[in-house]
Write a protein that holds these residues in place. Sequence first.
Motif, PDB file in Angstrom:
ATOM      1  N   GLU A 169       0.835  -1.206   0.000  1.00 50.06           N
ATOM      2  CA  GLU A 169       0.000   0.000   0.000  1.00 50.06           C
ATOM      3  C   GLU A 169       0.869   1.255   0.000  1.00 50.06           C
ATOM      4  O   GLU A 169       0.608   2.208  -0.727  1.00 50.06           O
ATOM      5  N   TRP A 170       1.919   1.231   0.827  1.00 48.88           N
ATOM      6  CA  TRP A 170       2.843   2.373   0.875  1.00 48.88           C
ATOM      7  C   TRP A 170       3.535   2.560  -0.475  1.00 48.88           C
ATOM      8  O   TRP A 170       3.651   3.678  -0.987  1.00 48.88           O
ATOM      9  N   LEU A 171       3.946   1.462  -1.076  1.00 44.42           N
ATOM     10  CA  LEU A 171       4.671   1.493  -2.345  1.00 44.42           C
ATOM     11  C   LEU A 171       3.816   2.079  -3.462  1.00 44.42           C
ATOM     12  O   LEU A 171       4.306   2.829  -4.314  1.00 44.42           O
ATOM     13  N   CYS A 172       2.542   1.748  -3.456  1.00 48.11           N
ATOM     14  CA  CYS A 172       1.643   2.186  -4.530  1.00 48.11           C
ATOM     15  C   CYS A 172       1.420   3.699  -4.535  1.00 48.11           C
ATOM     16  O   CYS A 172       0.989   4.257  -5.551  1.00 48.11           O
ATOM     17  N   PHE A 173       1.717   4.351  -3.441  1.00 46.52           N
ATOM     18  CA  PHE A 173       1.630   5.812  -3.427  1.00 46.52           C
ATOM     19  C   PHE A 173       2.753   6.437  -4.251  1.00 46.52           C
ATOM     20  O   PHE A 173       2.639   7.586  -4.687  1.00 46.52           O
ATOM     21  N   TYR A 174       3.832   5.691  -4.444  1.00 42.57           N
ATOM     22  CA  TYR A 174       5.016   6.241  -5.116  1.00 42.57           C
ATOM     23  C   TYR A 174       5.248   5.652  -6.503  1.00 42.57           C
ATOM     24  O   TYR A 174       5.739   6.349  -7.394  1.00 42.57           O
ATOM     25  N   TRP A 175       4.953   4.386  -6.676  1.00 43.18           N
ATOM     26  CA  TRP A 175       5.211   3.751  -7.971  1.00 43.18           C
ATOM     27  C   TRP A 175       4.150   4.122  -8.992  1.00 43.18           C
ATOM     28  O   TRP A 175       2.949   4.201  -8.645  1.00 43.18           O
TER      29      TRP A 175
END
Length: 251
Positions: free
Chosen positions: A200-206
């Motif tokens: 979930e955290w990653l999807c904010f950036y990728w």
Amino acid sequence: MEYSINKLARIAGITTRTLRYYDEIGLLKPGRISSNGYRVYASEQVDLLQQILFYRELGVPLEEISAIVSAEDFDRLSSLEGHLTELINKRERLDILISNVEKTILASKGEIRMKDTEKFEGFKQKLLEENEEKFGKEVRAKYGEETVKESNRKLMGMSQEVFDKTQQLSEELASVLRIASSEGDPTGELAFKVYTLHKEWLCFYWPSYSSEGHIGLAQTYTSDERFAKYYEAIAPGSVEFLCDAIRKHAK
């Protein structure tokens, strides 16, 4: 054309003391020593000095520069192209900061209204620059220039609410990872929660999510001591546990 140490220092905008130091550490030796004992620099040394100063401008330590330019596979053209990319990125980051300061000045004078989200662009920019300095080269090599640019655009386009959410997720992930790694079961429910929070955290950036990319990132965490140090500060063994949990559940 050949240059004395004084003339080369003058046209390069550095001191003769710097050139002498580069000679002492073996980074940039003169082309020859004249009959009266003076250092003489030729075109080859001028080109090398230019490369060194490019790397210094980008904040690369002298020891690392020495390893780069002395490598057998060092390619001057490829290096210049890399410098150009880095400098363009740096200019883009500075343009954003300049624009933010200008808007803030106008807002302070009452000439414009500034959205609350715009006021935090400088802070997000600082985070972006820190990430760029620490991991920019490796991330670009692994995922490509366009992916990095899109990720940076996502960060700069975040509202303050979304940005705060990423920080909360990061804190929650650390808390759950600390407990889960102590249990040591990468197939368990807590491990799945670790994976879910990290995703979930990653999807904010990728720009877009892929399980293969997620697993590849996890492998980077274990192989790169800078990432490993960050996660090991949460709990001993947590970086290996995180990697195992991502590999297990991302599949």
